[in-house]
Design a protein around this motif. Structure first.
Motif, PDB file in Angstrom:
ATOM      1  N   VAL A  20       7.084  33.304  24.675  1.00 18.63           N
ATOM      2  CA  VAL A  20       8.438  33.790  24.393  1.00 18.63           C
ATOM      3  C   VAL A  20       8.545  34.260  22.952  1.00 18.63           C
ATOM      4  N   ASN A  23       6.779  37.731  22.459  1.00 18.17           N
ATOM      5  CA  ASN A  23       7.135  38.877  23.305  1.00 18.17           C
ATOM      6  C   ASN A  23       8.623  39.109  23.458  1.00 18.17           C
ATOM      7  N   TYR A  24       9.460  38.197  22.963  1.00 16.81           N
ATOM      8  CA  TYR A  24      10.882  38.314  23.276  1.00 16.81           C
ATOM      9  C   TYR A  24      11.761  38.284  22.034  1.00 16.81           C
ATOM     10  N   ARG A  29      14.397  42.423  23.731  1.00 14.96           N
ATOM     11  CA  ARG A  29      15.236  42.041  24.869  1.00 14.96           C
ATOM     12  C   ARG A  29      16.283  43.099  25.164  1.00 14.96           C
ATOM     13  N   PHE A  32      14.674  45.806  27.098  1.00 18.86           N
ATOM     14  CA  PHE A  32      14.406  45.374  28.482  1.00 18.86           C
ATOM     15  C   PHE A  32      15.683  45.456  29.322  1.00 18.86           C
ATOM     16  N   TYR A  39      14.601  43.922  33.284  1.00 20.19           N
ATOM     17  CA  TYR A  39      13.786  42.928  32.593  1.00 20.19           C
ATOM     18  C   TYR A  39      12.415  43.536  32.339  1.00 20.19           C
ATOM     19  N   SER A  40      11.526  42.780  31.690  1.00 22.96           N
ATOM     20  CA  SER A  40      10.214  43.296  31.329  1.00 22.96           C
ATOM     21  C   SER A  40       9.201  42.990  32.427  1.00 22.96           C
ATOM     22  N   PHE A  43       6.191  41.287  30.870  1.00 20.51           N
ATOM     23  CA  PHE A  43       6.385  39.862  30.601  1.00 20.51           C
ATOM     24  C   PHE A  43       6.323  39.067  31.896  1.00 20.51           C
ATOM     25  N   LEU A  78      12.470  29.694  28.149  1.00 18.68           N
ATOM     26  CA  LEU A  78      13.057  30.939  28.654  1.00 18.68           C
ATOM     27  C   LEU A  78      14.523  31.045  28.242  1.00 18.68           C
ATOM     28  N   GLY A  81      14.771  31.953  24.489  1.00 12.94           N
ATOM     29  CA  GLY A  81      14.505  33.366  24.243  1.00 12.94           C
ATOM     30  C   GLY A  81      15.435  34.316  24.957  1.00 12.94           C
ATOM     31  N   CYS A  83      15.481  35.058  28.008  1.00  9.61           N
ATOM     32  CA  CYS A  83      14.622  35.895  28.843  1.00  9.61           C
ATOM     33  C   CYS A  83      15.358  36.344  30.099  1.00  9.61           C
ATOM     34  N   GLU A  85      13.977  37.684  32.907  1.00  8.24           N
ATOM     35  CA  GLU A  85      13.192  37.652  34.139  1.00  8.24           C
ATOM     36  C   GLU A  85      13.759  36.609  35.111  1.00  8.24           C
TER      37      GLU A  85
END
Length: 380
Positions: A20, A23-24, A29, A32, A39-40, A43, A78, A81, A83, A85
């Motif tokens: 995380v 990449n985030y 973000r 993405f 989303y990515s 990732f 997650l 970050g 995230c 996803e």
């Protein structure tokens, strides 16, 4: 009780932290979120390549046989970050339904693909009138030769716009609010009669409305015994709630870190505002709420995979109530201590606040779970 992580758990947590962190970044973000997928994909593939999407599944199905504690470690990072996803909805909720209710053939065919990240799932159980009640199902499935015909509408299907398969609840018998007569179907969203209206949610993720107009699904697409799906839905939603609590804690930790850093650097009257005792007290209150929420998330993770019981349901309901209210308090205090910048779209704190608000309504808000907890209390 020993809350120390094992060596394997520590390695899992370190992997999630690095992934995380590297990449985030917030700027990434934002890009993405603006993409068509929402989303990515890169990732998501990394989650699969590192085995993080395989953690909750049995080893014979391509997984690592992890428990709710391992899920907590991943979901916390997650959440930290922000995230985008759909790990929670694809791996935990949909993957759990497939594990519990699927036939041996369905599990052997689909779960290795889910565990590797090659197949993304979604769950469609909410409807415009259901309001957190899993047994309020008005989507209908009528039996016919070789399969079923589905008609109805599902609401706020998170990541349903990009799913390869969607687990759909539909009523095969009884009236709209009966607890029996609910079945689960594996739906191909590209099938004739299926339409989706995608939209962004308030926290930057994507969801869709799912419309079913005389959609045919084969008999092989039924998950479990027809008409008996409610038990599995409630159990797997409990696992999803435990994972969601961990995700919320990660987001709350980020808010506390951002706020503390701001108090140390923002200057007023020639000194950092963090030296003012009133603001120090508010920061302490935020940390107290965070510590309580973290303890409840750990308790929920330990209960997530336990056999179904009133005690398990009470624990998960209590965790959701406390963590929703802690998240609301921390987000509001963080915004107030930041001043105007806390509400700006360009600053990450506002996105954590929106995410915590979104999480507070998924799978039932605090009022819903407080009523559930009260109903499950047993008087000796």
């Amino acid at each position: 009780m020993d809350f120390k992580l094992t060596e394997e758990q520590q390695m899992l947590q370190d992997t999630a932290v690095r992934l995380v962190r590297d990449n985030y970044a917030f700027e990434a973000r934002e890009q993405f979120a603006k993409s068509e997928l929402g989303y990515s994909l890169a990732f998501w593939r990394q989650l699969g390549e590192l085995g993080l999407t395989a953690v909750p599944f049995a080893e014979e199905l391509g997984g690592f046989g992890g428990s709710g504690v391992e899920t907590l470690l991943i979901m916390t990072e997650l959440g930290r970050g922000l995230c985008l996803e759909p790990y929670l909805h694809s791996v935990i909720f949909a993957g759990g339904l497939l594990t519990q209710s699927g036939s041996d053939e369905q599990r052997n065919e689909l779960l290795p693909a889910v565990a590797s990240g090659q197949l993304q799932l979604a769950v469609a159980v909410d409807e415009p009138t259901s309001h957190y009640q899993l047994h309020d199902v008005r989507t209908r499935a009528e039996a016919e030769d070789g399969g079923w015909r589905l008609n109805g509408r599902k609401s706020v299907v998170v990541a349903g716009h990009s799913a390869g398969l969607i687990v759909v609840s539909a009523r095969t018998a009884g009236s709209d609010r009966d607890e029996t007569g609910i079945s689960l179907f594996l739906l191909d969203p590209r099938a004739p009669g299926v339409s989706r209206r995608a939209y962004p949610t308030m926290d930057g993720r994507n969801a869709c409305e799912l419309y079913l107009d005389d959609v045919f699904v084969s008999g092989a697409s039924v998950l479990g015994e027809p008409g008996q799906a409610l038990t599995a839905l409630r159990y797997q939603q409990g696992r999803a709630i435990a994972a969601q609590c961990a995700e919320a804690v990660g987001s709350m930790e980020a808010v506390c870190e951002l706020t503390l850093d701001y108090l140390k650097t923002r200057q007023q009257f020639g000194q950092a505002i963090g030296k003012f005792q009133a603001l120090q007290h508010r920061m302490v209150d935020m940390r107290i709420e965070l510590d309580q929420a973290n303890s409840m998330a750990i308790l929920a993770a330990c209960a997530a995979d336990a056999p179904d019981s009133d005690e398990r349901s009470r624990t998960l309901a209590a965790a959701k109530v406390l963590i929703v209210r802690a998240g609301r308090f921390i987000a509001e205090q963080g915004i107030q201590l930041h001043g105007g910048i806390g509400l700006t779209w360009e600053y990450v704190l506002s996105h954590h606040a929106k995410h915590l608000l979104m999480l507070s309504h998924q799978f039932g808000n605090d009022d819903h779970h407080l009523k559930t907890y009260s109903r499950l209390l047993q008087v000796d």
